[in-house]
Design an enzyme around this catalytic site. Structure first.
Site, PDB file in Angstrom:
ATOM      1  N   GLN A 143       0.930   6.449   1.041  1.00  0.00           N
ATOM      2  CA  GLN A 143       1.720   7.499   1.697  1.00  0.00           C
ATOM      3  C   GLN A 143       3.138   7.585   1.161  1.00  0.00           C
ATOM      4  O   GLN A 143       3.730   8.652   1.137  1.00  0.00           O
ATOM      5  CB  GLN A 143       1.774   7.254   3.211  1.00  0.00           C
ATOM      6  CG  GLN A 143       0.455   7.447   3.915  1.00  0.00           C
ATOM      7  CD  GLN A 143      -0.062   8.874   3.836  1.00  0.00           C
ATOM      8  OE1 GLN A 143       0.696   9.825   3.711  1.00  0.00           O
ATOM      9  NE2 GLN A 143      -1.372   9.020   3.895  1.00  0.00           N
TER      10      GLN A 143
ATOM     11  N   ASP B 221       0.874  -1.169   0.000  1.00  0.00           N
ATOM     12  CA  ASP B 221       0.000   0.000   0.000  1.00  0.00           C
ATOM     13  C   ASP B 221       0.913   1.222   0.000  1.00  0.00           C
ATOM     14  O   ASP B 221       1.467   1.604   1.037  1.00  0.00           O
ATOM     15  CB  ASP B 221      -0.893  -0.057   1.241  1.00  0.00           C
ATOM     16  CG  ASP B 221      -1.681   1.226   1.445  1.00  0.00           C
ATOM     17  OD1 ASP B 221      -1.538   2.162   0.624  1.00  0.00           O
ATOM     18  OD2 ASP B 221      -2.432   1.308   2.428  1.00  0.00           O
TER      19      ASP B 221
HETATM   20  N1  PMP Z   1      -3.552   3.587   2.641  1.00  0.00           N
HETATM   21  C1  PMP Z   1      -2.965   4.579   3.323  1.00  0.00           C
HETATM   22  C2  PMP Z   1      -1.693   4.300   4.052  1.00  0.00           C
HETATM   23  C3  PMP Z   1      -3.533   5.840   3.327  1.00  0.00           C
HETATM   24  O1  PMP Z   1      -2.951   6.823   4.015  1.00  0.00           O
HETATM   25  C4  PMP Z   1      -4.726   6.074   2.619  1.00  0.00           C
HETATM   26  C5  PMP Z   1      -5.386   7.437   2.615  1.00  0.00           C
HETATM   27  N2  PMP Z   1      -5.416   8.064   3.848  1.00  0.00           N
HETATM   28  C6  PMP Z   1      -5.297   5.012   1.916  1.00  0.00           C
HETATM   29  C7  PMP Z   1      -4.670   3.793   1.950  1.00  0.00           C
HETATM   30  C8  PMP Z   1      -6.547   5.169   1.154  1.00  0.00           C
HETATM   31  O2  PMP Z   1      -6.408   6.089   0.142  1.00  0.00           O
HETATM   32  P1  PMP Z   1      -7.695   6.669  -0.614  1.00  0.00           P
HETATM   33  O3  PMP Z   1      -8.629   7.153   0.458  1.00  0.00           O
HETATM   34  O4  PMP Z   1      -7.144   7.765  -1.448  1.00  0.00           O
HETATM   35  O5  PMP Z   1      -8.260   5.546  -1.405  1.00  0.00           O
END
Ligand code: PMP
Length: 407
Positions: free
Chosen positions: A204, A201
């Protein structure tokens, strides 16, 4: 790094000139979403003003132009993360949709009752809930590798949790709640030793460091445009071609097909197999413009500058009596998560807002992290390449005042 052109960069971001409550905006909520340079804004306006039509369909000039722009953005993403082929770049709404796509396609095809999915205790909800949903549907089991009080993965425990039943490892590259950067190379090496695919993921990590998916050898990498100076509503799923080829499609509809009859459908080739319906054309163009912008500055230069910002902020924060950093370790990206004695994070957020300072207060979509540290929430200042040490001084002075008044 004195030669980082921060003032020049700041001038490209019109919103940074805004006044909030009559004070200059100090925008430190970049981990939630970061601001957009004029170049990205202009690219979207230009697209709608001069080059907009549906893609992949028309023979007319505008459609061909729009398709060219859309596909050239895919090429830019491919180069930006060093994927092997544009077939491996799937446009989605964001990191959340990308993880759900993998859970619903790869997951359903490969994970069955009794199998295990391994995550860490520092995941964002979007890297927890899709796997829980898959486990409920299939009878698989979600395993969680623990973290320590510095907010780092306990790697020995993580390794112990890898078993013959592990069918996928899905971990955050950089934590949004703590800032911790995971030892992803070690994680991937441990997984590869047992032939287990790894999803990273990168929501960040992507704006803070250069990412090379081939060097990492991850199987999937996901991120959102809106944290990368690009528009919201657009994101990327990278997957190794062989894996994507073998996965069933996610949604059905136009564009993802080659041939449809009432009895059967032949699916399109990659990457279109996973892009059903009219895509988010202008925002893909905006993502391409953001990547151009970042390439001009250089991701390694950004990483070095932000490391300085974080070190400066951390040193100042450590000197404030009554402030506790949540996730105080040396393997971090530009995020400072903290709590203050006797002052609720929401009050910190509200008080700092009155000074023009935007931070995030809350659980950061990582409630298990809050539970682990036994706090209801944290205050989080997250830095971007356009932030300055002077802004950190304003933040720290604001915190000191708060403690004087309420502490
Ligand atoms: N993973 C992490 C580590 C995040 O910080 C975020 C967003 N805060 C997400 C996933 C999800 O991203 P999004 O809301 O843009 O789909």
């Amino acid at each position: 790094m004195t030669d980082f052109p921060v003032e020049k960069i700041r001038a490209d971001f019109p919103i940074l000139k805004e006044k909030i409550r009559n004070k200059p905006l100090v925008y430190l909520d970049n981990a939630a979403s970061c601001q957009k340079p004029q170049q990205v804004i202009d690219s979207i306006v230009y697209c709608y003003s001069h080059e907009y039509a549906n893609v992949h369909r028309g023979v007319h000039t505008l459609s061909v132009k729009a398709t060219d722009r859309y596909e050239s953005a895919r090429e830019k993403v491919k180069d930006f993360i060093n994927a092997q082929s544009t077939k491996e770049i799937i446009f989605v709404r964001g990191a959340t949709e990308a993880i759900n796509l993998v859970a619903q396609t790869f997951g359903k095809a490969n994970i069955k009752a009794g199998d295990e999915i391994l995550i860490t205790a520092m995941e964002h909800h979007s890297n927890i809930v899709p796997w829980q949903m898959l486990c409920q549907e299939t009878g698989a089991v979600l395993k969680v590798a623990p973290i320590d009080l510095q907010g780092e993965l306990i790697f020995a425990e993580f390794e112990k949790l890898i078993s013959d039943k592990t069918k996928l490892i899905s971990v955050v590259h950089m934590s949004n709640a703590l800032g911790t950067i995971n030892p992803v190379k070690k994680i991937i090496a441990a997984a590869k030793a047992k032939n287990i695919p790894v999803l990273l993921d990168g929501a960040q990590a992507i704006p803070h460091m250069s990412v090379d998916v081939q060097a990492l050898d991850c199987d999937f990498y996901v991120f959102s445009g809106h944290k990368l100076y690009a528009p919201s509503g657009i994101g990327v799923l990278y997957g190794k071609q062989a894996l994507l080829e073998a996965m069933p499609p996610y949604q059905g509809g136009g564009d993802m097909i080659r041939k449809v009859t009432f009895t059967e459908t032949e699916y399109n080739v990659l990457p279109y197999k996973f892009e059903a319906g009219t895509p988010n054309i202008a925002d893909v163009v905006g993502l391409g413009a953001a990547i151009d912008y970042l390439n001009e500055i250089g991701m390694d230069n950004i990483a070095a500058y932000e490391a300085e910002l974080l070190a400066y902020a951390t040193e100042k924060a450590r000197q404030i009596k009554g402030l506790r950093i949540i996730g105080d370790n040396n393997n971090k990206g530009a995020i400072l998560s903290f709590v203050l004695d006797k002052i609720h994070p929401h009050d910190i957020g509200t008080m700092l807002d009155s000074l023009g300072i935007a931070i995030r207060a809350g659980h950061h979509c990582a409630m298990p992290v809050m539970d682990f540290f036994e706090v209801p929430a944290t205050a989080r200042a997250s830095f971007a390449m356009y932030n300055t040490k002077e802004e950190i001084d304003v933040l720290m002075a604001g915190i000191e005042d708060l403690i004087k008044i309420f502490g």
